[in-house]
Motif scaffolding. Sequence first.
Motif, PDB file in Angstrom:
ATOM      1  N   MET A  64       0.770  -1.208  -0.476  1.00  0.00           N
ATOM      2  CA  MET A  64      -0.279  -0.058  -0.156  1.00  0.00           C
ATOM      3  C   MET A  64       0.666   1.061  -0.316  1.00  0.00           C
ATOM      4  SD  MET A  64      -2.990   0.941  -0.032  1.00  0.00           S
ATOM      5  CE  MET A  64      -4.045   2.529   0.031  1.00  0.00           C
ATOM      6  N   MET A 100      -6.213   8.231  -3.428  1.00  0.00           N
ATOM      7  CA  MET A 100      -7.432   8.140  -2.924  1.00  0.00           C
ATOM      8  C   MET A 100      -8.746   9.437  -2.473  1.00  0.00           C
ATOM      9  SD  MET A 100      -7.517   5.753   0.709  1.00  0.00           S
ATOM     10  CE  MET A 100      -6.743   3.565   0.245  1.00  0.00           C
ATOM     11  N   ASN A 117      -8.633  -3.826   7.519  1.00  0.00           N
ATOM     12  CA  ASN A 117      -8.523  -2.273   7.193  1.00  0.00           C
ATOM     13  C   ASN A 117      -6.995  -2.396   6.992  1.00  0.00           C
ATOM     14  OD1 ASN A 117      -8.422   0.442   6.720  1.00  0.00           O
ATOM     15  ND2 ASN A 117      -8.553   1.234   8.384  1.00  0.00           N
ATOM     16  N   LYS A 118      -6.261  -1.937   5.568  1.00  0.00           N
ATOM     17  CA  LYS A 118      -4.866  -1.643   4.948  1.00  0.00           C
ATOM     18  C   LYS A 118      -4.373  -0.816   5.001  1.00  0.00           C
ATOM     19  CE  LYS A 118      -5.550  -6.806   3.337  1.00  0.00           C
ATOM     20  NZ  LYS A 118      -5.175  -7.381   1.630  1.00  0.00           N
ATOM     21  N   LYS A 119      -5.746  -0.136   5.438  1.00  0.00           N
ATOM     22  CA  LYS A 119      -5.631   1.536   5.093  1.00  0.00           C
ATOM     23  C   LYS A 119      -4.350   2.083   6.445  1.00  0.00           C
ATOM     24  CE  LYS A 119      -9.450   2.644   1.284  1.00  0.00           C
ATOM     25  NZ  LYS A 119     -10.653   2.936   2.084  1.00  0.00           N
ATOM     26  N   ASN A 174     -12.883   1.260   7.167  1.00  0.00           N
ATOM     27  CA  ASN A 174     -12.116   1.378   6.306  1.00  0.00           C
ATOM     28  C   ASN A 174     -11.714   2.647   5.436  1.00  0.00           C
ATOM     29  OD1 ASN A 174     -11.183   0.287   3.492  1.00  0.00           O
ATOM     30  ND2 ASN A 174     -13.113   1.795   2.305  1.00  0.00           N
ATOM     31  N   HIS A 175     -11.473   2.792   7.132  1.00  0.00           N
ATOM     32  CA  HIS A 175     -11.488   4.352   6.898  1.00  0.00           C
ATOM     33  C   HIS A 175      -9.778   4.561   7.139  1.00  0.00           C
ATOM     34  CE1 HIS A 175     -12.450   8.928   7.923  1.00  0.00           C
ATOM     35  NE2 HIS A 175     -11.353   8.986   8.353  1.00  0.00           N
ATOM     36  N   PRO A 176      -8.861   5.437   6.212  1.00  0.00           N
ATOM     37  CA  PRO A 176      -7.245   5.621   6.843  1.00  0.00           C
ATOM     38  C   PRO A 176      -6.931   5.648   8.055  1.00  0.00           C
ATOM     39  CG  PRO A 176      -8.256   7.159   5.247  1.00  0.00           C
ATOM     40  CD  PRO A 176      -9.034   6.324   5.383  1.00  0.00           C
ATOM     41  N   LYS A 227      -0.915   5.339  -3.859  1.00  0.00           N
ATOM     42  CA  LYS A 227      -2.099   5.555  -4.064  1.00  0.00           C
ATOM     43  C   LYS A 227      -2.818   5.557  -2.673  1.00  0.00           C
ATOM     44  CE  LYS A 227      -1.051   0.807  -6.629  1.00  0.00           C
ATOM     45  NZ  LYS A 227      -1.185  -0.831  -6.376  1.00  0.00           N
ATOM     46  N   MET A 228      -2.523   5.351  -1.377  1.00  0.00           N
ATOM     47  CA  MET A 228      -2.891   6.839  -0.650  1.00  0.00           C
ATOM     48  C   MET A 228      -3.656   8.165  -0.800  1.00  0.00           C
ATOM     49  SD  MET A 228      -4.192   6.261   2.763  1.00  0.00           S
ATOM     50  CE  MET A 228      -2.986   4.860   3.329  1.00  0.00           C
ATOM     51  N   VAL A 276      -8.331  11.248   7.892  1.00  0.00           N
ATOM     52  CA  VAL A 276      -7.494  10.583   8.775  1.00  0.00           C
ATOM     53  C   VAL A 276      -6.839  10.313  10.347  1.00  0.00           C
ATOM     54  CG1 VAL A 276      -4.780   9.325   8.285  1.00  0.00           C
ATOM     55  CG2 VAL A 276      -5.867  10.711   6.529  1.00  0.00           C
TER      56      VAL A 276
END
Length: 255
Positions: free
Chosen positions: A6, A14, A155-157, A127-129, A10-11, A106
């Motif tokens: 990740m 978003m 959650n991978k963000k 599903n939040h950064p 890519k972050m 975030v």
Amino acid sequence: MQIEKMNFKKMSEMFMFEQKISIIAGPCTIESHYQMDKVAATLVRNNIKFIRGGAFKPRTSPYSFQGLGIEGLKILSDVCKKHDLISVSEIIDPRDIEIGLEYINVIQVGSRNMQNYSLLKELGKTNHPVLLKRGMMSTIEEFLLAAEYIIKEGNKKIIMCERGIRTFETYTRNTLDISCIAVVKQKTKLPIIADLSHSLGRKDIIKAVFRYMINTDVDGIMLEVHPEPQYSLSDSKQSLSCDEFTELLESNKLY
């Protein structure tokens, strides 16, 4: 380790923007709408998209200013809408995650809460950064495993943040561990940023360290910026003024 790829680009996508190195800047503590609006205007002039500000402040002394709470989050949200910025702010209690999801883009997990596993698990169910700061006395392994708590729930963000660790050194507030950045890059593909303000605890050497850091593999840098640092309710010695912040960016020709 189960951490998957990740990257910061890519972050960033978003939120529909791209920068070669991302800067997250703002005051340690949200004190007023005027204060945040002044900082936000400075960020916009310098093409910065991330604004930070603490609404819930875990402090060593129970008598220190603890932040404005939900009122602070509302101020931050209003300022972000006005200036089209992305907010970063800390949630310290799992019961406040729902309000955090409403007002913060975030969610930050601060140093003192890196091993608050109940908080990490609940953030993992969103599903939040999440910006995860390294604990001030935590090993790199413990830092990576804290991220795993979030990822394990789905959650991978995650944005990792090296903010300095406590050592016997007294010339700086903490010791910025550059090796942590290298290890996180080697072990994972998660983005990692460096918090220069909390690691150094002084602004007279920020310009030099900033110059070193932008030549490393770090994905971003976090800085404390206040319109009038001398009157800041917290971390006044490490906070840059708006003019000092602008000069720092211009001297390094980032934007």
